[in-house]
Design a protein around this motif. Structure first.
Motif, short mmCIF file in Angstrom:
data_model
loop_
_atom_site.label_atom_id
_atom_site.label_comp_id
_atom_site.label_asym_id
_atom_site.label_seq_id
_atom_site.Cartn_x
_atom_site.Cartn_y
_atom_site.Cartn_z
N VAL A 24 0.83 -1.21 0.00
CA VAL A 24 0.00 0.00 0.00
C VAL A 24 0.86 1.26 0.00
CG1 VAL A 24 -1.67 1.29 1.40
CG2 VAL A 24 -1.96 -1.17 1.06
N GLY A 25 2.04 1.19 0.61
CA GLY A 25 2.94 2.34 0.61
C GLY A 25 2.74 3.27 1.79
N LEU A 26 2.50 2.71 2.97
CA LEU A 26 2.40 3.51 4.19
C LEU A 26 3.68 3.36 5.01
CD1 LEU A 26 -1.25 2.80 5.41
CD2 LEU A 26 -0.29 5.06 4.97
N TRP A 27 4.13 4.45 5.60
CA TRP A 27 5.26 4.41 6.52
C TRP A 27 4.82 3.83 7.86
CZ3 TRP A 27 10.40 5.35 6.06
CH2 TRP A 27 10.83 5.98 4.88
N THR A 28 5.60 2.88 8.38
CA THR A 28 5.42 2.44 9.76
C THR A 28 6.36 3.30 10.60
OG1 THR A 28 4.92 0.19 9.09
CG2 THR A 28 5.55 0.54 11.39
N ALA A 29 5.76 4.30 11.28
CA ALA A 29 6.57 5.25 12.04
C ALA A 29 6.87 4.75 13.45
CB ALA A 29 5.84 6.59 12.11
N ASP A 30 6.09 3.79 13.93
CA ASP A 30 6.34 3.26 15.26
C ASP A 30 5.62 1.93 15.39
OD1 ASP A 30 7.45 4.08 18.07
OD2 ASP A 30 5.47 3.26 18.49
N CYS A 31 6.25 1.00 16.10
CA CYS A 31 5.64 -0.31 16.37
C CYS A 31 5.94 -0.69 17.81
CB CYS A 31 6.17 -1.38 15.40
SG CYS A 31 5.55 -3.05 15.75
N GLU A 32 4.90 -0.98 18.56
CA GLU A 32 5.05 -1.42 19.95
C GLU A 32 4.35 -2.77 20.11
OE1 GLU A 32 4.28 0.09 24.57
OE2 GLU A 32 3.31 1.15 22.91
N ILE A 33 5.03 -3.72 20.73
CA ILE A 33 4.47 -5.04 20.94
C ILE A 33 4.10 -5.20 22.42
CG2 ILE A 33 4.85 -7.53 20.74
CD1 ILE A 33 4.88 -6.07 18.06
N LEU A 34 2.83 -5.45 22.68
CA LEU A 34 2.33 -5.70 24.04
C LEU A 34 2.21 -7.21 24.20
CD1 LEU A 34 -0.49 -2.98 24.18
CD2 LEU A 34 1.94 -2.74 24.70
N ARG A 35 3.13 -7.81 24.92
CA ARG A 35 3.23 -9.27 24.94
C ARG A 35 2.29 -9.94 25.92
NH1 ARG A 35 8.78 -8.80 26.64
NH2 ARG A 35 8.18 -6.62 26.75
N LEU A 36 2.27 -9.48 27.16
CA LEU A 36 1.45 -10.13 28.19
C LEU A 36 0.23 -9.31 28.60
CD1 LEU A 36 4.21 -11.65 30.47
CD2 LEU A 36 2.50 -12.91 29.20
N HIS A 37 0.06 -8.14 28.04
CA HIS A 37 -1.03 -7.27 28.47
C HIS A 37 -2.41 -7.88 28.22
CE1 HIS A 37 1.38 -3.55 29.32
NE2 HIS A 37 2.25 -4.24 28.58
N TYR A 38 -2.55 -8.59 27.10
CA TYR A 38 -3.87 -9.19 26.85
C TYR A 38 -4.09 -10.42 27.72
CZ TYR A 38 -8.02 -8.79 23.89
OH TYR A 38 -9.28 -8.56 23.42
N TYR A 39 -3.04 -11.13 28.06
CA TYR A 39 -3.19 -12.23 29.01
C TYR A 39 -3.74 -11.70 30.33
CZ TYR A 39 -1.78 -15.32 32.81
OH TYR A 39 -1.77 -16.08 33.96
N TRP A 40 -3.15 -10.62 30.84
CA TRP A 40 -3.64 -10.04 32.09
C TRP A 40 -5.08 -9.55 31.94
CZ3 TRP A 40 1.52 -7.01 31.91
CH2 TRP A 40 2.54 -7.80 32.43
N THR A 41 -5.38 -8.94 30.79
CA THR A 41 -6.74 -8.43 30.56
C THR A 41 -7.76 -9.56 30.59
OG1 THR A 41 -5.84 -6.68 29.13
CG2 THR A 41 -8.19 -7.14 28.95
N ILE A 42 -7.51 -10.61 29.80
CA ILE A 42 -8.50 -11.68 29.69
C ILE A 42 -8.60 -12.47 30.98
CG2 ILE A 42 -9.17 -13.73 28.37
CD1 ILE A 42 -7.68 -12.49 25.98
#
Length: 409
Positions: free
Chosen positions: A314-332
């Motif tokens: 598509v041609g979009l810049w990825t200006a930032d990427c953050e990975i939340l590894r355990l946050h959804y485990y805690w949420t669920i």
């Protein structure tokens, strides 16, 4: 049992699984070490064959129908925990390998979400009565991964922190126009509107939109939010920011380019987007049969390679990427524990079979984020390389400013 032992002997390496057949015979698989001890009773002779050929779907359906029950420990949780710590053994069986190849071959058909069908797929999950979700979500009814400042933060604190984290990443200024693709029950739109921006919030779930409008009116910001029942591909206009939380999982791999092209088209020069979604750290795969049939039809958790391949096309810049590894485990985990407390009320409202289905779903996804390859990612995307500040300090600075503003009322 004729078929099931062939699978379970290769499957159960950690913990143990005792299977009680319809005739009362007991067969134990596994050593009992390094995992839970589960006792499962089969009430139907057909389950021997059915579980052997499609255990992930049949186990859930049989539990929902009362054909399969658990007699010791924590029931479904221990059973799925046993499954999650032994999943490599299951996947190595030749029959299961063939089944997974067929799922991958059909993934594009399973994930077809054209206009119309995409709405019906989403409505099948999100248009349950709001009163049901209100029983076990936080007070804002946020149905997506929270952001935990510490693992022991409460669900309420973590969901407020998530709104703050996203708002800080968006770097908003009063008067900006923001498009929200997939607005849930309106918590993020309301939070952003209170910061002085105008939000155009779209959703295809009728019940959620109705509830969102009530909440926005109660919060005094309905004049700053425009709610539409609309597919993302039908949204028009130009916006300073685009935000999408928990929506890309419903797009389907066939439609990733459409999704990102829509975001690209909606942004004004110098604008940018924030995408929050579930991904996997493993290679491309498919959606499991239980989740696909009963929970999220048309849904798919993509490999990051699939996400970035689409962004490249598509041609979009990825200006930032953050990975939340355990946050959804805690949420669920919070959701599942809340659900357990109100289970009798769920049964009264939705019925026993539905309660069992939802219980199986919450446990399965919780453990998928603990032992599986699932995680959550947040992307900042732009048409121009310098639309997003090039130093990430602006996110932390923004969160601190928002925290101070909230403390000041």
């Amino acid at each position: 049992m004729r078929f099931l032992p062939h699978l379970l002997k290769r499957f159960v390496h950690k913990g143990s699984l005792t299977v009680i057949g319809p005739d009362g015979t007991r067969t134990v698989f596994g050593s009992g070490e390094d995992g839970p001890k589960v006792v499962m009773r089969l009430h139907d002779d057909k389950l021997d064959r059915e579980l052997f050929f499609n255990p992930e779907l049949v186990a859930a359906e049989a539990y929902m129908d009362g054909r399969l029950t658990f007699e010791e420990g924590s029931g479904v949780y221990d059973f799925l925990y046993l499954f999650s710590v032994n999943r490599k053994g299951l996947g190595s069986h030749p029959v299961q390998q063939a089944l997974r190849r067929s799922w991958r071959a059909l993934k594009r058909w399973h994930q077809s979400n054209p206009l119309g069908k995409a709405a019906s797929n989403a409505q099948s999950h999100y248009d349950h009565p709001p009163e049901f979700y209100r029983l076990w979500l936080d007070s804002q009814m946020i149905y997506s991964c929270a952001y935990f400042p510490t693992p022991d933060a409460s669900l309420e604190e973590a969901q407020w922190a998530k709104l703050r984290h996203i708002a800080a990443k968006l770097k908003l200024e009063p008067g900006m126009r923001v498009a929200e693709i997939g607005s849930g029950w309106g918590a993020l739109a309301i939070y952003l509107a209170k910061l002085g921006v105008h939000v155009t919030a779209i959703n295809v779930a009728t019940e959620q939109l109705a509830e969102s409008k009530k909440r926005a009116e109660a919060a005094g910001v309905l004049d700053r939010i425009t709610f539409f029942e609309r597919d993302y591909r039908e949204l028009t206009g130009q916006f300073d920011r685009v935000v999408s939380v928990g929506m890309m999982e419903h797009v389907g791999v066939n439609h990733f380019d459409e999704y990102f092209e829509t975001i690209k088209r909606l942004l004004v020069p110098g604008g940018f987007a924030m995408i929050h979604a579930i991904g996997r750290m493993s290679p491309p795969g498919s959606t499991g049969p239980f989740i696909r049939k009963y929970i999220f039809p048309g849904g798919y958790v993509p490999a990051m390679s699939e996400v970035f391949s689409s962004l490249e096309r598509v041609g979009l810049w990825t200006a930032d990427c953050e990975i939340l590894r355990l946050h959804y485990y805690w949420t669920i985990k919070h959701w599942r524990m809340n659900f357990e407390k109100v289970r009798p009320e769920v049964v009264e409202m939705m019925g026993e079979r539905f309660a069992r289905m939802w219980e199986f779903y919450l446990v399965a996804v919780e453990l998928g984020f603990l032992h599986g390859s699932n995680m959550v990612y947040q992307l900042l995307l732009a048409n121009e390389r310098d639309a997003v500040p090039v130093i990430r300090d602006f996110i932390t600075d923004g969160e601190r400013a928002l925290t101070a503003a909230e403390a000041a009322g």
